[in-house]
Design a protein around this motif. Structure first.
Motif, short mmCIF file in Angstrom:
data_model
loop_
_atom_site.label_atom_id
_atom_site.label_comp_id
_atom_site.label_asym_id
_atom_site.label_seq_id
_atom_site.Cartn_x
_atom_site.Cartn_y
_atom_site.Cartn_z
N LEU A 81 -27.79 58.81 -1.47
CA LEU A 81 -28.62 58.29 -2.54
C LEU A 81 -29.77 59.21 -2.76
N LEU A 82 -30.43 59.86 -2.01
CA LEU A 82 -31.39 61.01 -2.04
C LEU A 82 -31.04 62.16 -2.94
N ARG A 83 -29.79 62.39 -2.60
CA ARG A 83 -29.27 63.75 -3.10
C ARG A 83 -29.05 63.43 -4.70
N LYS A 113 -33.05 72.06 -6.64
CA LYS A 113 -31.80 72.72 -6.12
C LYS A 113 -32.17 72.96 -4.47
N LYS A 114 -33.34 73.28 -4.23
CA LYS A 114 -33.52 73.30 -2.80
C LYS A 114 -33.44 72.25 -1.90
N GLY A 115 -34.16 71.15 -2.54
CA GLY A 115 -33.68 69.92 -1.87
C GLY A 115 -32.35 69.27 -1.82
N SER A 116 -31.87 69.51 -3.11
CA SER A 116 -30.47 69.31 -2.70
C SER A 116 -29.48 69.83 -1.58
N GLU A 117 -29.87 71.26 -1.66
CA GLU A 117 -29.11 72.12 -0.56
C GLU A 117 -29.40 71.53 0.96
N ASP A 118 -30.70 71.17 1.08
CA ASP A 118 -31.09 70.67 2.17
C ASP A 118 -30.40 69.38 2.59
#
Length: 367
Positions: free
Chosen positions: A177-179, A186-191
């Protein structure tokens, strides 16, 4: 001294030699450790040679399944007396005493020497019986200890698996859900992707734990296992190509039916072949043979890797035991395989693949 007296004296000396030999051999057998067989046989052959009428001309040979010792110079063209070593009534070796045919005739052997030879062969047979009994006791003891450990561990891992399932599902669900929410970051999605991958990996570990503890329900059905095995191996083709490993799959028949859980059989083949690939050298060869016998179906998977060390042979099916470097394996693959096969009333063993490597042998009962 009269001629008759000389004969009596010679006979008395021979009896003393024979009795001394028998006493020495009995003492040796009582005092030796059960795993020091070769040295014991050497000592026995030396004592027996000294007890024979013409020790300087004789040779003594003691053969068992695993050892051959010779005292004196063995003569191929010889006259000899021989006695079988028979632990539990099965011939497992022989004791031979011989002379050169050029110098001696059959009359060179005394009746008492033949009796002595039979007695010594019997003593060696008794020793081998005690050794077999001791080995069986040790194996049984280890099996009981292992079964106890696995039972306790199975209960613990089943509890752990159940406890972890819910929080892992929550982690995976909320992270996905967070993704979705942070698609533009971009950085948050990768993490978040890393968190998801780690959660999926953890879920697979939990699934293996449940397999090990027999908590996964079985869907048993009679199927042609050829198709299942072919599909499992085809999934691993990239792994074979990556290490340039060739493989051969041989079936004794085009249709081999077994009542098994299809998914669990796939997991057995998958894990064993993955292991074989991992430990195989570059350009190695893996052979998979599926043979239908009268009461069982046997699957043999052999590789050309470094083999299983003796010190590890008792532990390889234990959960969390692995010889792979940290990060390369969870130590659950073979324990899961063992659990699945056991739940199908089958067996799994391993043996060296000479000159190098390992052969895993899986047997499933047909009924």
């Amino acid at each position: 001294m009269s001629f008759q007296g000389n004969i009596l004296e010679e006979k008395l000396k021979e009896r003393i030699k024979e009795l001394t030999c028998l006493y020495n051999v009995s003492s040796l057998i009582r005092g030796y450790k059960l795993d020091d067989i070769e040295m014991l046989l050497k000592e026995i052959s030396l004592n027996l040679k000294e007890a024979i009428r013409f020790p300087n001309e004789a040779f003594v040979e003691i053969k068992t399944d695993n050892f051959t010792v010779v005292e004196g110079e063995k003569i191929e063209d010889a006259i000899f007396i021989i006695s079988a070593i028979k632990p539990f009534g099965n011939i497992k070796g022989v004791v031979t005493v011989g002379y050169s045919k050029l110098k001696f005739s059959k009359n060179a052997f005394l009746e008492e020497e033949k009796l002595l030879l039979n007695k010594i062969a019997s003593e060696i047979g008794d020793f081998l019986e005690r050794k077999q009994v001791k080995e069986k006791e040790e194996i049984t003891k280890r099996q009981i200890e292992r079964a106890g450990r696995l039972t306790i561990l199975g209960e613990i891992t089943a509890g752990i698996a159940h406890e972890l399932n819910t929080p892992l599902a929550n982690i995976l669900g909320f992270t996905e859900l967070l993704r979705e929410r942070y698609k533009k970051d971009k950085k948050g999605s990768e993490d978040l992707e890393k968190v998801i991958n780690s959660a999926i990996y953890s879920r697979e570990v939990v699934k293996k734990l449940m397999f090990f503890s027999c908590e996964m329900p079985q869907q048993m059905a009679s199927i042609n296992i050829k198709k299942v095995i072919d599909e499992a191996i085809s999934l691993l083709k990239p792994n074979f190509i990556k290490k340039n490993i060739t493989y051969n799959v041989v079936y004794s028949d085009e249709e081999i039916y077994l009542k098994v859980d299809k998914i669990q059989l796939t997991q057995v083949i998958f894990n064993l072949v993955i292991n074989a690939i991992y430990f195989s050298p570059e350009k190695g060869e893996i052979n998979i043979v599926i043979e239908e016998k009268i009461t069982t179906v046997q699957i043999k998977i052999s590789d050309q890797g470094k083999g299983v060390e003796v010190k590890n042979s008792e532990n390889i099916f234990n959960p969390f035991f692995t010889t792979k470097p940290v990060g390369d394996g969870s130590g659950l693959g073979l324990s899961v395989v063992h659990g699945i096969i056991k739940s199908h009333k089958g067996t799994i063993t391993h043996q060296p693949n000479l000159p190098k490597g390992t052969i895993f042998i899986v047997s499933f009962p047909k009924n």
